[in-house]
Structures are given as C-alpha cells and as structure tokens.
Enzyme design. Structure first.
Site, mmCIF file in Angstrom:
data_model
loop_
_atom_site.group_PDB
_atom_site.id
_atom_site.type_symbol
_atom_site.label_atom_id
_atom_site.label_comp_id
_atom_site.label_asym_id
_atom_site.label_seq_id
_atom_site.Cartn_x
_atom_site.Cartn_y
_atom_site.Cartn_z
ATOM 1 N N SER A 13 45.601 30.529 52.973
ATOM 2 C CA SER A 13 45.432 30.189 51.556
ATOM 3 C C SER A 13 44.045 29.586 51.363
ATOM 4 O O SER A 13 43.273 29.463 52.322
ATOM 5 C CB SER A 13 46.523 29.216 51.133
ATOM 6 O OG SER A 13 46.441 28.062 51.914
ATOM 7 N N LEU A 15 41.406 30.758 49.874
ATOM 8 C CA LEU A 15 40.265 31.660 50.058
ATOM 9 C C LEU A 15 39.461 31.810 48.759
ATOM 10 O O LEU A 15 38.396 32.411 48.749
ATOM 11 C CB LEU A 15 40.748 33.051 50.489
ATOM 12 C CG LEU A 15 41.255 33.179 51.920
ATOM 13 C CD1 LEU A 15 41.705 34.609 52.188
ATOM 14 C CD2 LEU A 15 40.166 32.781 52.912
ATOM 15 N N ASP A 71 44.143 27.230 38.563
ATOM 16 C CA ASP A 71 43.433 28.510 38.537
ATOM 17 C C ASP A 71 43.202 28.998 37.105
ATOM 18 O O ASP A 71 42.242 29.726 36.840
ATOM 19 C CB ASP A 71 44.187 29.571 39.343
ATOM 20 C CG ASP A 71 43.861 29.464 40.828
ATOM 21 O OD1 ASP A 71 42.676 29.267 41.147
ATOM 22 O OD2 ASP A 71 44.789 29.547 41.642
ATOM 23 N N ASP A 146 54.627 35.310 53.034
ATOM 24 C CA ASP A 146 55.438 34.115 52.732
ATOM 25 C C ASP A 146 56.792 34.569 52.195
ATOM 26 O O ASP A 146 56.861 35.540 51.426
ATOM 27 C CB ASP A 146 54.801 33.276 51.610
ATOM 28 C CG ASP A 146 53.481 32.657 52.008
ATOM 29 O OD1 ASP A 146 53.173 32.665 53.211
ATOM 30 O OD2 ASP A 146 52.772 32.173 51.106
ATOM 31 N N ILE A 147 57.848 33.840 52.558
ATOM 32 C CA ILE A 147 59.178 34.176 52.034
ATOM 33 C C ILE A 147 59.171 34.057 50.506
ATOM 34 O O ILE A 147 59.665 34.921 49.793
ATOM 35 C CB ILE A 147 60.245 33.236 52.636
ATOM 36 C CG1 ILE A 147 60.413 33.558 54.115
ATOM 37 C CG2 ILE A 147 61.578 33.358 51.895
ATOM 38 C CD1 ILE A 147 61.394 32.653 54.835
ATOM 39 N N GLU A 148 58.560 32.985 50.020
ATOM 40 C CA GLU A 148 58.625 32.703 48.574
ATOM 41 C C GLU A 148 58.013 33.800 47.712
ATOM 42 O O GLU A 148 58.462 34.046 46.605
ATOM 43 C CB GLU A 148 57.890 31.402 48.231
ATOM 44 C CG GLU A 148 58.604 30.149 48.615
ATOM 45 C CD GLU A 148 58.141 29.647 49.971
ATOM 46 O OE1 GLU A 148 57.561 30.453 50.738
ATOM 47 O OE2 GLU A 148 58.383 28.473 50.268
ATOM 48 N N LYS A 222 35.034 49.732 60.191
ATOM 49 C CA LYS A 222 36.203 49.363 60.984
ATOM 50 C C LYS A 222 37.356 48.946 60.064
ATOM 51 O O LYS A 222 38.495 49.410 60.217
ATOM 52 C CB LYS A 222 35.815 48.212 61.914
ATOM 53 C CG LYS A 222 36.825 47.959 62.990
ATOM 54 C CD LYS A 222 36.230 47.012 64.023
ATOM 55 C CE LYS A 222 37.271 46.652 65.070
ATOM 56 N NZ LYS A 222 36.789 45.579 65.931
ATOM 57 N N CYS A 378 40.487 10.016 28.348
ATOM 58 C CA CYS A 378 41.929 9.746 28.303
ATOM 59 C C CYS A 378 42.225 8.357 28.862
ATOM 60 O O CYS A 378 41.963 7.363 28.203
ATOM 61 C CB CYS A 378 42.684 10.857 29.026
ATOM 62 S SG CYS A 378 44.361 11.021 28.407
ATOM 63 N N MET A 381 39.284 6.185 28.367
ATOM 64 C CA MET A 381 39.105 5.565 27.051
ATOM 65 C C MET A 381 40.056 4.383 26.907
ATOM 66 O O MET A 381 39.681 3.319 26.412
ATOM 67 C CB MET A 381 39.371 6.568 25.923
ATOM 68 C CG MET A 381 39.511 5.866 24.580
ATOM 69 S SD MET A 381 39.753 6.948 23.168
ATOM 70 C CE MET A 381 41.042 6.045 22.284
ATOM 71 N N HIS A 513 40.788 15.635 26.532
ATOM 72 C CA HIS A 513 40.109 16.109 27.750
ATOM 73 C C HIS A 513 39.103 17.203 27.402
ATOM 74 O O HIS A 513 39.449 18.389 27.433
ATOM 75 C CB HIS A 513 41.141 16.683 28.730
ATOM 76 C CG HIS A 513 42.041 15.660 29.318
ATOM 77 N ND1 HIS A 513 41.767 15.024 30.508
ATOM 78 C CD2 HIS A 513 43.215 15.139 28.882
ATOM 79 C CE1 HIS A 513 42.735 14.159 30.784
ATOM 80 N NE2 HIS A 513 43.626 14.221 29.811
ATOM 81 N N GLU A 515 36.878 18.409 29.139
ATOM 82 C CA GLU A 515 36.536 19.255 30.296
ATOM 83 C C GLU A 515 37.280 20.587 30.286
ATOM 84 O O GLU A 515 36.826 21.558 30.885
ATOM 85 C CB GLU A 515 36.814 18.508 31.611
ATOM 86 C CG GLU A 515 38.270 18.232 31.953
ATOM 87 C CD GLU A 515 38.793 16.901 31.415
ATOM 88 O OE1 GLU A 515 38.263 16.425 30.392
ATOM 89 O OE2 GLU A 515 39.746 16.349 32.002
#
Ligand code: GLN
Length: 541
Positions: A13, A15, A71, A146-148, A222, A378, A381, A513, A515
């Site tokens: 994970s 990456l 993400d 992964d199983i999930e 390859k 937030c 402040m 926020h 951002e």
C-alpha cells in the site's frame, strides 16, 4: 453514460494510487473530458468520519458535507470535479445497505450472498457516482489479494464483461523495487501482483510502475512479456520532486492516450502548460519561509495533508518556498515557546479533544504579542478566542466546553448548551438542529465591511467547508469587540465564522476549513495572503 477507468494497486500500500488516479484525471480533463472521481474503500467503517487521523490520515470534507477518505482531497486538487456523498463508498457502507435491504425484505426471500447481492450493490454505488461524466476514474483502496477488497475487484470485473453502453479500462499500480545490496531493479513483485489480478479475471490494460528511479529500457520488455500488457502501456512512475509533476510524467509516456484508445474516446491532445507553470513558479521562488504548524497529530503528516498542500499552493503563487515546521503542541506546554522564535508565521489547525490545547494557547499569545502572522483554523480559531478572552479580557477561566464543561466563561460552547455570562441557559430554537451534531460541508460566510477578510477574499460572501461541533458563544461578542477583537465573518444565521485583530499585521481565525478548496492551479486567497505576510515578516526579522 460514463466510461470507467478502474485503478487497483498491488504489492504494497501507500504507492500513491490516489495521486496517480488524480493525475490521470487531470490529463483527461485537459483533453476536454468531464472527469468524475470515486474511491471505494474495503474497510468496514461505514465512513471514515470516526477514524483516527493517526491511523487513516485526514478526513476530507466534501462540499455537501460528507466525511470522506483523504484521497478525495487529491482528486479535488488535481481535477475540477466536486466530489460528493456519491464519491466514496466503504465496504461497511455496502454491507450496511445490503443488510438493510435484506431486513426490509427487498431480496424476496433469496439467500443473500456476496455474489450477486454485495457486488450488485457496489455496482449500484458506482452508477450513482458516475452520473453526468464522460469518464469516471474509480480507485479501489487496499492491495489486490486482500480478503477485504475481493468483492470490489469482483464487481469491477463484472462491469468489464457486462459493458454495452460504456467502455472499461483497468489500470494497475505496482511497485518495482530497487535492491541496493545487489544494485538490482526487481520486476518479480509486479509479475506476481498482475498474476493475482488475472486470477480474479482482470487483465490490466496499463501498468503504472512505482519505482525510485526511471525504469531502464529492458525492464519495460520484461514486465510486458510476463504480464501480457503491451510494452507501451507499461509506465514508469518514478519518484518525482513534486507530486504536481506526476501528470506531466504520465502524459510524457502516453498513459492518457492508451486509455483514450481503449475507451474509444475522441479527445484532443492535453495541454498541461498550466501544470508546468506551477512547477516553474516553484523552481523560481526566491525566499523561503518557515511556517509553524502547531497541532496534536503532527507525527503523522497525512493528518494535515490538505492543509500542508494548501500552504504549498500559496507558496507557488506568491513565489516563496515553504518549509513547514511541525510542532507538537504538548511540547510547547512542556518546554515553553522558545522553538517558535525561528518561525515566520504560525498556523493552528483543526482538531478534537483537549490534549495540547494549552500549548496552542501559549503559541497564540506569542503570535499576538510578537506580531507574528497567525492563522487559526477551526479549533485554531476557537483557541484564539480563548486566548484573547483570558489574556485581554481577563477571563482567566475562559475555555471551550469541549475541554472544560464547568468553565465560568464558556466562550466556545455547544449550541444547545449556550449559557449567558451569569450561567443561566439560553435556548436558540432557530439553531437547535445544529446542537450536538457536527456542522458539516460548505456554508456561506458573510464578510463584514472594512475587514481584512473582505479585502483578502475580494468579496462580501464566500462558501467554505465546515467540520466542527462547537461554536463561538455570541454572549461574549460585545465584550470582545470592546477590546478590539473584530468579527469579520458570520454565517447567515449569525454564527461567528471569522475573527481578526486590527492592531496586528496578520491575525485571522476562521471556523471553517479553507484548505479543502485550495488547488495548485488556483491557490486560495486566505493562504496566499497569509504566506505573503510571512514573507514580509521574514524580511523584517
Ligand atoms: N473540536 C472542535 C469542534 O468540534 C474543532 C473541530 C475542528 O477543528 N475541526 O468544534
């Protein structure tokens, strides 16, 4: 109907699947396509709202107030798409929906199974999130094997064979490690990862190979040979100096063209000059400013990812290199404010719970008295209001009821708990639906005339995103205003949204926020102004 690009990950994970998906989105958008972005997360939490920032990084808040995976922040920074409640689904949400349907009897007595019921639900969510787009990029969280994640991979496999009115492309991101001891680049993990994917029935159309260095030529051959992927569709995604270089790296190797051909789309070449411009601006920045981020989750940088990116974006636009100094607020509490002297500006980010609050308040006092540019977001402040109430108004016990329920001066409080200064309770019926819940998502903030905030935004109203439970207690407004604290923004129903201090070069707190709406190409007015103030402060220092 939308076409689909499914992005899976293999080997390990972290990456950078989110950044890769977002970068591909940016290129396709530059080809004139309307790009939608989605994330499917295999964990069982119904949404990431309750997950610790330490474990899972920041919770990104969408315009419509959904608490989502970080993400989605990458998606909105790279692509002009506005994500929503339909852009992020977890396995928990899928199972919750399937079980609710089963309880209602929707399955008419059928035995409810992963295939087809769970996979059908996943596909339903994919449909709901892809409406109105030419192409939707769907990132599958976790790692193949992964199983999930199995039901998700199965669902996207099915979409590949069911397609009639849309086209499907599969992009797989893998790791091609460099083994220092033998000075070799190894393709075996990639071969295995693709084999794993093919065992489930998916043949990737393109491989994005994460590596430290650009892949040498022979490795393309390859990897292509062993994975059955066309050589031109093996992409070297080597480490970049800046994550905003990635759209350029992927385009240079033609990833977008490969996808466009598979999806049978007709779209002109991408013009990525705007992205190049940002990188040039960065390269030409002359000054460097040190921005102190004083918070409680500073050990795990992903906890503040939108914020640190927003500061970097501002740096691009005001021609300044940014060095973010992360300071654990408990350290300030324990060791004092000496560490702050090196800073050109101080930023207190959002947060929950009382750990480290006193360190934040000490830092704010320093910023206020030493005229260091200060931005409080937030919780930042709220802490600034507490500091001012204690040290300027002399309300020594001033606090938020989040940290001290019994405070005699609850300057920050839950709306249902609002108390008058004499301790009696005040009910605010018109707002009672906000009480005890989070204020989430974009809301209008009305900027007051004659304030710095209004000048910075160049507008009398802005929409910014919220994620908090506590509010400024307006019973203290007159007292604070009499002592020169300015309330520069209010929500439509009169909640304090922004504060500032006139007699200070740059001191602003906002309950929202900002951002979450900053992007590298556009920047954000509040952060740009803040970084400009930091540059000025650094020159005078
Ligand atoms: N803990 C504070 C509240 O709930 C601030 C939240 C935040 O900073 N996001 O109001």
């Amino acid at each position: 109907m939308s076409n689909f690009i499914f992005v899976t990950g293999g080997v390990v994970s972290a990456l950078g699947k989110g950044v890769t998906s977002a970068s591909l989105g940016a290129i396709l958008e530059a080809r004139g396509l309307k790009v939608g972005m989605m994330k499917l997360d295999p964990y069982l939490n119904v949404d990431p709202g309750t997950m610790s920032p330490y474990q899972h990084g920041e919770v990104f808040v969408t315009e419509d107030g959904t608490e989502t995976d970080l993400d989605l922040g990458h998606y909105e920074r790279y692509v002009n798409t506005t994500t929503s409640i339909n852009s992020n689904f977890t396995a928990g949400k899928v199972y919750e929906t399937v079980i609710a349907k089963e309880r209602r009897g929707d399955y008419l007595g059928a035995t409810v199974q992963v295939i087809p019921h769970v996979t059908d639900q996943i596909k339903e969510f994919i449909w709901s999130g892809s409406k109105g787009f030419d192409v939707t990029i769907i990132e599958i969280g976790g790692t193949v094997g992964d199983i999930e994640s199995l039901p998700f991979i199965e669902a996207i496999r099915q979409m590949g064979i069911e397609k009639e009115s849309y086209e499907v492309a599969y992009v797989h991101l893998t790791l091609v490690p460099y083994i220092r001891a033998s000075d070799e680049i190894k393709t075996k993990p990639t071969q295995h990862s693709v084999r794993e994917l093919r065992a489930i029935g998916i043949q990737p159309d393109a491989l994005v190979c994460r590596s430290e260095l650009p892949l040498p030529e022979e490795h393309f051959d390859k990897i292509a040979l062993f994975t059955n992927v066309a050589k031109k569709a093996v992409i070297s995604a080597h480490d970049a100096d800046d994550i905003y270089q990635i759209p350029l790296i992927l385009k240079e190797q033609g990833l977008d063209q490969i996808i466009i051909e598979i999806l049978k789309l007709d779209a002109p070449e991408a013009d990525l000059s705007e992205w190049q411009k940002i990188l040039d601006l960065k390269a030409n920045s002359k000054t460097t400013v040190k921005i102190g981020m004083i918070g409680k989750y500073v050990d795990f940088k992903d906890s503040y990812i939108s914020l640190s990116e927003a500061i970097r974006h501002a740096g691009f636009h005001v021609n300044a290199n940014i060095e973010i100094i992360y300071v654990e607020s408990e350290e300030i509490q324990a060791k004092g404010i000496n560490e702050l002297a090196q800073l050109d500006a101080i930023l207190i980010p959002g947060g929950f719970g009382d750990r480290g609050i006193e360190g934040m308040i000490q830092s704010i006092e320093y910023a206020r008295l030493s005229k260091v540019p200060f931005l409080g977001i937030c919780l930042g402040m709220q802490a600034a209001v507490i500091e001012y109430s204690r040290n300027v108004l002399g309300l020594n016990d001033a606090n938020s009821t989040e940290f001290n329920l019994k405070t005699s001066a609850p300057v920050i409080a839950l709306i249902t708990e609002w108390q008058n200064s004499d301790g009696s309770l005040q009910n605010r019926d018109e707002n009672s639906e906000l009480g005890g819940t989070m204020r989430l998502g974009a809301q209008e903030c009305l900027l007051q005339e004659g304030t710095n905030a209004r000048v910075i935004y160049g507008n009398d109203s802005v929409f910014e995103r919220h994620r908090h439970r506590y509010e400024f207690n307006s019973n203290y407004r007159n007292q604070l205003e009499e002592h020169q604290l300015t309330f520069s923004g209010f929500s439509k129903d009169g909640l304090a949204e922004m504060i500032e201090i006139k007699d200070h070069p740059w001191f602003i707190g906002c309950q929202f926020h900002p951002e979450f709406t900053s992007s590298p190409l556009r920047g954000h007015p509040l952060f740009q102004s803040f970084i400009k103030a930091a540059v000025e402060y650094s020159k005078k220092k």
